[in-house]
Design an enzyme around this catalytic site. Structure first.
Site, short mmCIF file in Angstrom:
data_model
loop_
_atom_site.label_atom_id
_atom_site.label_comp_id
_atom_site.label_asym_id
_atom_site.label_seq_id
_atom_site.Cartn_x
_atom_site.Cartn_y
_atom_site.Cartn_z
N PRO A 17 -22.01 -15.15 -2.30
CA PRO A 17 -20.85 -15.30 -1.51
C PRO A 17 -21.13 -15.91 -0.67
O PRO A 17 -22.54 -15.86 -0.03
CB PRO A 17 -20.64 -13.46 -1.66
CG PRO A 17 -21.92 -12.82 -1.67
CD PRO A 17 -22.85 -14.40 -2.85
N ALA A 29 -16.30 -10.04 2.23
CA ALA A 29 -16.94 -10.98 1.11
C ALA A 29 -15.96 -10.93 0.20
O ALA A 29 -15.06 -10.74 -0.07
CB ALA A 29 -18.15 -10.08 0.79
N ASN A 30 -16.15 -12.42 -0.48
CA ASN A 30 -15.23 -12.35 -2.18
C ASN A 30 -16.35 -11.72 -2.77
O ASN A 30 -17.79 -11.98 -2.95
CB ASN A 30 -15.10 -14.00 -2.37
CG ASN A 30 -14.09 -14.62 -2.13
OD1 ASN A 30 -13.37 -14.71 -0.96
ND2 ASN A 30 -13.79 -15.67 -2.42
N ARG A 31 -16.38 -11.21 -4.22
CA ARG A 31 -16.92 -10.55 -5.00
C ARG A 31 -17.89 -12.16 -5.20
O ARG A 31 -17.36 -12.86 -6.34
CB ARG A 31 -16.01 -9.89 -5.72
CG ARG A 31 -16.92 -8.43 -6.61
CD ARG A 31 -15.51 -8.23 -7.74
NE ARG A 31 -14.44 -7.11 -6.76
CZ ARG A 31 -14.52 -5.86 -6.57
NH1 ARG A 31 -15.92 -5.51 -6.64
NH2 ARG A 31 -13.64 -5.22 -5.78
N SER A 32 -19.02 -11.92 -5.54
CA SER A 32 -20.03 -13.22 -6.44
C SER A 32 -21.15 -12.03 -6.44
O SER A 32 -21.91 -11.26 -5.98
CB SER A 32 -19.79 -13.66 -5.83
OG SER A 32 -20.60 -14.92 -6.47
#
Ligand code: C5P
Length: 215
Positions: A17, A29-32
């Site tokens: 992310p 943030a994005n989930r990654s």
């Protein structure tokens, strides 16, 4: 077998992310997990490529033989990707945050002053920028995490971002953060649906295809 098909090639991989600060302790943030991107970096290095891995904040070990550059934000990721050019191929696996705070606080915001009014601004699209970069890699590959109409969205994304290939990631199930992935490979020639497999197997298959394409 044992053949190093990507010897002499430089390949840039983005993974993980990005974290966009709201203040000194909070972020967007994005989930990654970064797992698929790290697996791809490992598979490319195993084929003899010189790999630059531009990684957002993740808790993963650096694959053997890979040069890792750690970044926090999308702007830092863009700078690191551009600084890594030229490359024969770029595989943009990172889940880049679409927005960042226009004015991140330089201290920790106090809860008792109430919820902050966040003004968000769009982050640059690193993949789309690289597609029109003077040093554009010969083979530019994007990822597309989708939950519905996966192929249709990926085909459109390939054209909109002027990528050569899009690996369309069906994230409607349980692949997020897991060991396996379900993907379609979208190229100018059409769409291939790959059997659901471990992320390292997907990575090896993609590395093989990259070696085919770079010749
Ligand atoms: O538009 P979307 O985020 O679904 O596109 C995903 C693809 O674009 C991925 O390859 C991702 O790494 C890349 N991307 C990027 N910079 C952004 C957003 C996405 O490189 N700001």
């Amino acid at each position: 077998p044992g053949e190093r098909r990507l010897a002499g090639r430089h390949i840039v991989v983005t993974a993980g992310p990005t974290h966009e600060p709201i203040d000194t302790v909070r972020y967007i943030a994005n989930r990654s997990s970064g797992r698929q991107g790290f697996a791809i970096a490992r598979a490319l290095a195993a084929q003899g490529a010189r790999v630059t891995l531009v990684a957002g904040p993740v808790a993963l070990a650096t694959p053997a033989g890979v040069a890792r550059i750690d970044v926090e934000t999308a702007l830092q990721m863009r700078d690191a990707v551009n600084a890594a050019m030229p490359a024969d191929c770029a595989v943009m696996v990172a889940a880049v945050a679409d927005w960042r705070s226009a004015d991140p606080a330089t201290n920790k915001l106090k809860k008792d002053i109430g919820a902050p009014d966040l003004t968000l601004v769009a982050n640059p699209d690193i993949l789309a920028e690289l597609a029109v970069h003077p040093n554009r890699p010969q083979l530019l590959i994007g990822f597309a995490a989708e939950t519905d109409r996966v192929v249709e969205h990926a085909v459109a994304k390939r054209q909109r971002k002027q990528a050569d290939w899009i690996v369309a990631n069906d994230v409607s199930g349980d692949v997020m953060g897991g060991e396996e992935n379900a993907v379609h490979l979208v190229t100018p020639e059409g769409v291939e649906t790959w059997a659901r497999a471990r992320k390292d197997a997907i990575a090896r298959r993609l590395a093989d295809r990259i070696a085919d394409a770079l010749g």
